[in-house]
Design a protein around this motif. Sequence first.
Motif, PDB file in Angstrom:
ATOM      1  N   LYS A 128       8.010 -11.998  -4.910  1.00  0.00           N
ATOM      2  CA  LYS A 128       6.633 -11.499  -4.830  1.00  0.00           C
ATOM      3  C   LYS A 128       6.416 -10.426  -5.885  1.00  0.00           C
ATOM      4  O   LYS A 128       7.329  -9.672  -6.216  1.00  0.00           O
ATOM      5  CB  LYS A 128       6.357 -10.875  -3.453  1.00  0.00           C
ATOM      6  N   GLN A 154       5.959 -10.183   6.325  1.00  0.00           N
ATOM      7  CA  GLN A 154       5.331 -11.462   5.979  1.00  0.00           C
ATOM      8  C   GLN A 154       6.157 -12.203   4.930  1.00  0.00           C
ATOM      9  O   GLN A 154       6.439 -13.399   5.082  1.00  0.00           O
ATOM     10  CB  GLN A 154       3.916 -11.241   5.421  1.00  0.00           C
ATOM     11  N   ALA A 210      -4.023  -9.542  -1.178  1.00  0.00           N
ATOM     12  CA  ALA A 210      -2.582  -9.792  -1.211  1.00  0.00           C
ATOM     13  C   ALA A 210      -2.304 -11.233  -1.619  1.00  0.00           C
ATOM     14  O   ALA A 210      -1.420 -11.498  -2.447  1.00  0.00           O
ATOM     15  CB  ALA A 210      -1.959  -9.490   0.153  1.00  0.00           C
ATOM     16  N   GLU A 211      -3.077 -12.150  -1.074  1.00  0.00           N
ATOM     17  CA  GLU A 211      -2.894 -13.564  -1.431  1.00  0.00           C
ATOM     18  C   GLU A 211      -3.215 -13.799  -2.905  1.00  0.00           C
ATOM     19  O   GLU A 211      -2.492 -14.505  -3.602  1.00  0.00           O
ATOM     20  CB  GLU A 211      -3.773 -14.454  -0.557  1.00  0.00           C
ATOM     21  N   ARG A 225       3.535  -6.356   4.835  1.00  0.00           N
ATOM     22  CA  ARG A 225       3.752  -7.308   3.735  1.00  0.00           C
ATOM     23  C   ARG A 225       5.236  -7.669   3.609  1.00  0.00           C
ATOM     24  O   ARG A 225       5.573  -8.813   3.318  1.00  0.00           O
ATOM     25  CB  ARG A 225       3.241  -6.740   2.421  1.00  0.00           C
ATOM     26  N   PHE A 238       1.736  -6.802  -4.427  1.00  0.00           N
ATOM     27  CA  PHE A 238       1.521  -7.540  -3.175  1.00  0.00           C
ATOM     28  C   PHE A 238       1.822  -6.650  -1.966  1.00  0.00           C
ATOM     29  O   PHE A 238       1.101  -6.670  -0.977  1.00  0.00           O
ATOM     30  CB  PHE A 238       2.407  -8.789  -3.156  1.00  0.00           C
ATOM     31  N   PHE A 239       2.869  -5.864  -2.073  1.00  0.00           N
ATOM     32  CA  PHE A 239       3.320  -5.057  -0.940  1.00  0.00           C
ATOM     33  C   PHE A 239       2.396  -3.876  -0.624  1.00  0.00           C
ATOM     34  O   PHE A 239       2.470  -3.311   0.452  1.00  0.00           O
ATOM     35  CB  PHE A 239       4.749  -4.565  -1.171  1.00  0.00           C
ATOM     36  N   ASP A 284      -0.428 -12.489  -5.017  1.00  0.00           N
ATOM     37  CA  ASP A 284       0.716 -13.388  -4.910  1.00  0.00           C
ATOM     38  C   ASP A 284       0.508 -14.630  -5.773  1.00  0.00           C
ATOM     39  O   ASP A 284       1.395 -15.042  -6.525  1.00  0.00           O
ATOM     40  CB  ASP A 284       0.950 -13.770  -3.451  1.00  0.00           C
ATOM     41  N   ASP A 294      -5.875  -8.750   3.152  1.00  0.00           N
ATOM     42  CA  ASP A 294      -5.102  -9.996   3.133  1.00  0.00           C
ATOM     43  C   ASP A 294      -5.479 -10.910   1.977  1.00  0.00           C
ATOM     44  O   ASP A 294      -4.613 -11.519   1.346  1.00  0.00           O
ATOM     45  CB  ASP A 294      -5.257 -10.748   4.456  1.00  0.00           C
TER      46      ASP A 294
END
Length: 99
Positions: A59, A8, A72-73, A5, A63-64, A76, A69
């Motif tokens: 962020k 990214q 996480a999105e 993360r 999120f980290f 975010d 995925d």
Amino acid sequence: MVALRLRQAREAVGLSQKGLGIAAGFDLTVASPRVNQYEAGKHTPDVQTVELLAKVLGKPVPFFYATDDSMAEAIDLLGQMSATDRKKALKLLRGNEAL
């Protein structure tokens, strides 16, 4: 997951490892190697360091740590919303309002 993360998020904003480290307040001589070790998974930053990095990268801290995925999105996107919009989104997710 922090390593993935972090990479990214850093790449998404176009920062180098050194640039991120400096922006987070790391000493100039260790900024790049320190971020590199975090991204390589050799070392895991403590929560306070993740908070610093998250602030620089724009962020939310969770999120980290997201292992999925799509989660996480979602984290975010929720983090980018105003408090009012987050409440509306949560109502939608709970099924309290029609889509």
